[in-house]
Scaffold this active site. Structure first.
Site, PDB file in Angstrom:
ATOM      1  CB  SER A 242      -0.887  -0.003   1.239  1.00 38.88           C
ATOM      2  OG  SER A 242      -0.090   0.228   2.381  1.00 38.88           O
ATOM      3  CE  LYS A 243      -1.746   7.285  -2.235  1.00 37.99           C
ATOM      4  NZ  LYS A 243      -2.811   8.229  -1.991  1.00 37.99           N
ATOM      5  NE  ARG A 244       0.600   0.340   5.990  1.00 34.15           N
ATOM      6  CZ  ARG A 244       1.199  -0.794   6.278  1.00 34.15           C
ATOM      7  NH1 ARG A 244       2.336  -0.790   6.911  1.00 34.15           N
ATOM      8  NH2 ARG A 244       0.644  -1.935   5.932  1.00 34.15           N
TER       9      ARG A 244
END
Ligand code: GLU
Length: 477
Positions: A242-244
């Site tokens: 994910s973006k993280r």
């Protein structure tokens, strides 16, 4: 003929995971002389945007995943879904539901408070004709729900093998919402059928949708396609990427200076391994060797270091003028295009590119690591300052500067001789003059061989940069 598809939802950028799914489908279409179809699943009007559609298309084109048909837009196919929903109503396989969200919510709450499992309670399936008439005359909004029959639903997943689900676990889900929009599961089935899709390959996150879709196929009396669910791409901590975990938008990789061929090569190895273990593969080799049999069942961890390595290998393999060209957008963005491309400098620019290609992992690195070719350093690296911003080194540079000012032969050999001679005359190890000189010219403590490098500059520039650093040292950094 085999027909494959990718069906992204334009509710965000094109995710690296979706790109890999697209890639596997595209490869199979090429391998089996089939067709690859692009379908934009934009039924969620509020969250979809034209901008995202453009980003998806741009991303696919950038990596060279061309499609044979489409893009089809689900938002333009509302009439088709309506027609098919009506067909299920006519066959008695679906029914109108007049329940409001609030009514459903309150019955659900009650079930939960009584510790009963909740799924839609078929209230509207069991309406009497009178109740139905009443709702109609009230002008209540109505959705359409599929009636889930008893039994079990089984399918043979290409990757995971046999998967079985009890139908009792599935509720009578909505196929057409009261605003006329289809639900995801319904639109997908209608489209995959209408578009003649033979093989549905998608992410593992859809595995629980497949039994629902198979029930719809059966309700229509259609033969379902083959299904395969690809393991997800994971971040280093083994959770879903994910973006993280950093960049997940395909366009970001473009901006960061990755080559589309390298990204594709990297992505194909994420979950698949070629029989001979070879890692750098042309697209032709990928198509020849690819098979779903060698796709892992488990998620694959996205490893940016490996992608960087792969990218640097591709950079090394490029023809020099191709690489010079690929760097243009990055030069432009950094405001360095004119410096590199002015006619009389083009040959010099190619030499610079050749010198840097072994050292850069991404195209963007060329700007960060090679900016000094075009501009005097604005600042010096912290490490360089710590080590060489001392009076003694300023003195060495003053000495060297005077010698350089008097010569006209700026060839590599001569520069080296002059520098080493100076060191001898100053009675110091040559490194105490070579390292400060590098810092003066590049602002960095590492880079290509110093004498090869300064050969690419004219005398005035070298002297100006030495002076600049002497002043900076005298000022105390
Ligand atoms: N629109 C769905 C997604 O983006 C497509 C799923 C499918 O391939 O059926 O996840």
């Amino acid at each position: 003929m085999n027909r494959y598809r990718i069906a992204p939802s334009p509710t965000g950028y094109l995710h690296i995971g979706t790109l890999r799914t697209a890639l596997f489908n595209w490869i199979l279409a090429k391998k089996y002389q089939g067709k690859f179809i692009l379908r934009i699943e934009d039924t969620d009007i509020r969250r979809s945007s034209e901008e995202m559609v453009n980003v998806i298309i741009e991303s696919m084109k950038w990596v060279g995943l061309d499609w044979d048909e489409g893009p089809y837009f689900q938002s333009e196919r509302k009439e088709i879904y309506k027609k098919y929903a009506q067909r299920l109503l006519d066959k008695g396989k679906a029914y109108y539901c007049y329940c409001t969200p609030e009514e459903i919510q309150s019955r659900k709450q009650k079930a939960i408070s009584e510790h009963r499992a909740w799924k839609y309670d078929r209230r509207c399936y069991n309406l009497s004709p009178g109740e139905k008439e009443k709702f109609e005359s009230e002008g209540r909004k109505k959705a359409i729900r599929i009636f889930i029959p008893e039994g079990t639903t089984t399918f043979e997943d290409i990757i995971h093998g046999k998967i079985t689900r009890e139908n009792t676990e599935i509720e009578d889900f909505v196929i057409l919402k009261s605003d006329g929009m289809p639900s995801y599961n319904f639109a997908v089935v209608v489209d995959d059928y209408e578009m003649g899709i033979t093989d549905v390959l998608r992410g593992d996150d859809h595995i629980s949708n497949t039994p629902k879709q198979i029930i719809l196929y059966k309700a229509f009396g259609w033969q379902p396609p083959k299904f395969g669910h690809l393991p997800l791409i994971l971040g280093r901590d083994k959770s879903k990427l994910s973006k993280r975990h950093g960049a997940v938008a395909v366009t970001q990789y473009k901006k960061d200076g990755y080559l589309p061929e390298a990204l594709i090569n990297y992505l194909v190895l994420l979950g698949w391994s070629p029989p001979d273990g070879k890692e750098i593969l042309t697209i032709k080799e990928i198509i020849e060797n690819f098979s779903l049999k060698r796709v892992n069942k488990k998620g694959a961890v996205f490893d940016i270091d490996k992608l960087n390595w792969m990218n640097s290998e591709y950079i090394k393999l490029m023809k020099i003028d191709e690489l010079a060209n690929a760097l243009v957008p990055f030069l432009e963005e950094a405001g360095l295009y004119q410096d590199a491309y002015l006619n009389k400098r083009y040959k010099w620019y190619l030499q610079v590119v050749e010198m840097m290609r072994e050292r850069i992992k991404t195209l963007k690195d060329f700007i960060t690591l090679g900016r000094f070719f075009f501009r005097d350093p604005e600042e010096y690296s912290e490490k360089g300052k710590r080590k060489y911003f001392k009076q003694e080194f300023a003195n060495h540079l003053v000495y060297l500067r005077e010698k350089l000012a008097g010569i006209s032969d700026f060839s590599k050999g001569h520069l080296e001789t002059i520098t080493r001679e100076s060191a001898e005359e100053l009675n110091i190890h040559p490194k105490y003059i070579i390292h400060p000189l590098r810092l003066a010219v590049t602002g960095l403590t590492f880079g290509p061989g110093l004498f090869e490098l300064i050969e690419l500059f004219d005398k005035e520039t070298i002297i100006r940069r030495i002076d600049k650093m002497i002043i900076a040292i005298n000022k105390g950094g």
